[in-house]
Design a protein around this motif. Sequence first.
Motif, mmCIF file in Angstrom:
data_model
loop_
_atom_site.group_PDB
_atom_site.id
_atom_site.type_symbol
_atom_site.label_atom_id
_atom_site.label_comp_id
_atom_site.label_asym_id
_atom_site.label_seq_id
_atom_site.Cartn_x
_atom_site.Cartn_y
_atom_site.Cartn_z
ATOM 1 N N LEU A 143 44.436 56.309 13.256
ATOM 2 C CA LEU A 143 43.860 56.877 12.029
ATOM 3 C C LEU A 143 44.941 57.211 11.004
ATOM 4 O O LEU A 143 44.770 56.972 9.807
ATOM 5 N N GLN A 144 46.060 57.758 11.469
ATOM 6 C CA GLN A 144 47.147 58.097 10.551
ATOM 7 C C GLN A 144 47.766 56.837 9.962
ATOM 8 O O GLN A 144 48.039 56.769 8.756
ATOM 9 N N ALA A 145 47.994 55.838 10.807
ATOM 10 C CA ALA A 145 48.560 54.580 10.326
ATOM 11 C C ALA A 145 47.617 53.899 9.338
ATOM 12 O O ALA A 145 48.068 53.346 8.324
ATOM 13 N N ALA A 146 46.323 53.949 9.614
ATOM 14 C CA ALA A 146 45.341 53.339 8.711
ATOM 15 C C ALA A 146 45.354 54.021 7.347
ATOM 16 O O ALA A 146 45.290 53.356 6.303
ATOM 17 N N LYS A 147 45.466 55.336 7.353
ATOM 18 C CA LYS A 147 45.514 56.104 6.110
ATOM 19 C C LYS A 147 46.712 55.690 5.261
ATOM 20 O O LYS A 147 46.592 55.462 4.042
ATOM 21 N N GLU A 148 47.868 55.583 5.887
ATOM 22 C CA GLU A 148 49.084 55.218 5.163
ATOM 23 C C GLU A 148 49.046 53.758 4.712
ATOM 24 O O GLU A 148 49.459 53.425 3.596
ATOM 25 N N PHE A 149 48.553 52.894 5.581
ATOM 26 C CA PHE A 149 48.529 51.457 5.280
ATOM 27 C C PHE A 149 47.581 51.160 4.115
ATOM 28 O O PHE A 149 47.879 50.319 3.261
ATOM 29 N N LYS A 150 46.449 51.857 4.081
ATOM 30 C CA LYS A 150 45.480 51.613 3.005
ATOM 31 C C LYS A 150 45.990 52.095 1.648
ATOM 32 O O LYS A 150 45.618 51.556 0.613
ATOM 33 N N LYS A 151 46.856 53.090 1.658
ATOM 34 C CA LYS A 151 47.469 53.522 0.397
ATOM 35 C C LYS A 151 48.373 52.430 -0.158
ATOM 36 O O LYS A 151 48.450 52.222 -1.368
ATOM 37 N N LEU A 152 49.062 51.738 0.736
ATOM 38 C CA LEU A 152 49.946 50.651 0.326
ATOM 39 C C LEU A 152 49.169 49.370 0.027
ATOM 40 O O LEU A 152 49.615 48.544 -0.768
ATOM 41 N N ASN A 153 48.021 49.234 0.673
ATOM 42 C CA ASN A 153 47.221 48.009 0.554
ATOM 43 C C ASN A 153 45.755 48.376 0.315
ATOM 44 O O ASN A 153 44.928 48.295 1.223
ATOM 45 N N ALA B 98 49.861 42.348 9.451
ATOM 46 C CA ALA B 98 50.610 43.283 8.606
ATOM 47 C C ALA B 98 50.432 44.725 9.083
ATOM 48 O O ALA B 98 51.381 45.519 9.059
ATOM 49 N N PHE B 99 49.226 45.080 9.531
ATOM 50 C CA PHE B 99 48.964 46.439 10.012
ATOM 51 C C PHE B 99 49.750 46.737 11.285
ATOM 52 O O PHE B 99 50.360 47.804 11.421
ATOM 53 N N ILE B 100 49.759 45.796 12.218
ATOM 54 C CA ILE B 100 50.518 45.986 13.459
ATOM 55 C C ILE B 100 52.009 46.101 13.151
ATOM 56 O O ILE B 100 52.710 46.947 13.719
ATOM 57 N N GLU B 101 52.490 45.279 12.245
ATOM 58 C CA GLU B 101 53.906 45.334 11.870
ATOM 59 C C GLU B 101 54.243 46.664 11.198
ATOM 60 O O GLU B 101 55.352 47.188 11.376
ATOM 61 N N ALA C 282 37.998 52.390 12.541
ATOM 62 C CA ALA C 282 38.519 52.637 13.884
ATOM 63 C C ALA C 282 37.571 53.537 14.659
ATOM 64 O O ALA C 282 37.040 54.509 14.127
ATOM 65 N N SER C 283 37.363 53.202 15.928
ATOM 66 C CA SER C 283 36.548 54.020 16.816
ATOM 67 C C SER C 283 37.189 54.029 18.194
ATOM 68 O O SER C 283 38.054 53.199 18.495
ATOM 69 N N ALA C 284 36.785 54.967 19.030
ATOM 70 C CA ALA C 284 37.395 55.100 20.354
ATOM 71 C C ALA C 284 36.335 55.435 21.386
ATOM 72 O O ALA C 284 35.721 56.492 21.330
ATOM 73 N N ALA C 285 36.142 54.520 22.324
ATOM 74 C CA ALA C 285 35.179 54.752 23.401
ATOM 75 C C ALA C 285 35.832 54.537 24.761
ATOM 76 O O ALA C 285 35.156 54.302 25.749
ATOM 77 N N GLY C 286 37.174 54.612 24.791
ATOM 78 C CA GLY C 286 37.906 54.394 26.030
ATOM 79 C C GLY C 286 38.664 53.083 25.998
ATOM 80 O O GLY C 286 38.248 52.112 25.355
ATOM 81 N N SER C 287 39.796 53.048 26.697
ATOM 82 C CA SER C 287 40.696 51.896 26.629
ATOM 83 C C SER C 287 40.023 50.570 26.951
ATOM 84 O O SER C 287 40.248 49.568 26.282
ATOM 85 N N ILE C 288 39.209 50.530 27.989
ATOM 86 C CA ILE C 288 38.638 49.263 28.428
ATOM 87 C C ILE C 288 37.766 48.622 27.351
ATOM 88 O O ILE C 288 37.637 47.396 27.288
ATOM 89 N N THR C 289 37.193 49.449 26.467
ATOM 90 C CA THR C 289 36.338 48.885 25.408
ATOM 91 C C THR C 289 37.155 48.155 24.346
ATOM 92 O O THR C 289 36.591 47.359 23.594
ATOM 93 N N GLY C 290 38.479 48.409 24.303
ATOM 94 C CA GLY C 290 39.324 47.733 23.324
ATOM 95 C C GLY C 290 39.386 46.232 23.532
ATOM 96 O O GLY C 290 38.902 45.455 22.707
#
Length: 285
Positions: free
Chosen positions: A49-59, A258-261, A66-74
């Motif tokens: 969430l923090q990375a998304a906030k910063e990335f969207k300001k730049l882009n 770009a987001f992962i980088e 983003a959502s979270a329902a446990g690792s296996i759901t990824g």
Amino acid sequence: MKMKWFKSLAFTTLALAVMATAVPVASAASKLSGKIVINGSSALLPLTLQAAKEFKKLNPKVKISASAAGSITGPQSVRKGIADIGAVDWDASTDVPGFKKFDGQVAHKVAVIPFAAVVNKGVGVDNLTTKQLQDIFSGKVKNWKEVGGNDASIVVVNRAFGSGTRVNFQMKALDGSDFMSKGDNYKEVKSSGDMKTAVETTPNAIGYMDLVYVTSKMKALKINDVAPTEANVINGKYKVWGYGYYMTKGQPTGATKAFIEYIQSKTFQNGSLKKLKFIPISAMK
């Protein structure tokens, strides 16, 4: 006179150099567009969430959900094509105990995650051994007085199957020993946020989570006399940690790449990531 002229020329040259480097970056950022859908680990959600906030300001033309329902759901969501990134607390491109690898997916390290055994603030215990943790989470030890605490029944709070935090804690804090799965003093929760609430509000409770969720209403325990700190993870004394990964279907492209980088960049790793109590990837040798 010559000195003034030289200073003026130097200033003008510097300004032009800054403009020359700044304009293409801003231009490139403004052209990047697309939508990124992320699902999976709740342990990694604060970082995402923090990375998304910063990335969207730049882009600003990039949309991120983003959502979270446990690792296996990824990785499951990536395989189904409903997510571009699957956040998971283990490398889902390889087999791990309880889970087969997800063929065709690529794992990208994004953080080091320290995990901790945590208790309700009222519990009079600060340190447990591996054996004591095994006995508590298996249900063999049922009263805090058996491990140096008050005479009170232990309430075990566990994460549901499919949690990456559960996988890491079981492998590294319990040396692979089994959890109890039922009982009057047993609770099971679906996310790190639910674990935080349960441990904060349940007297005599014990659970586990990554450090970013630990609050002043609970205690992170020492394990075998070693505290769950960044320094102890880096120096190798504290063993209960794991890498956080972003899984993608093949190599990522466009906004996803770009987001992962951005998350892997020194700016984010040594800035917001550290503030959130994660550890930069580069810190581990």
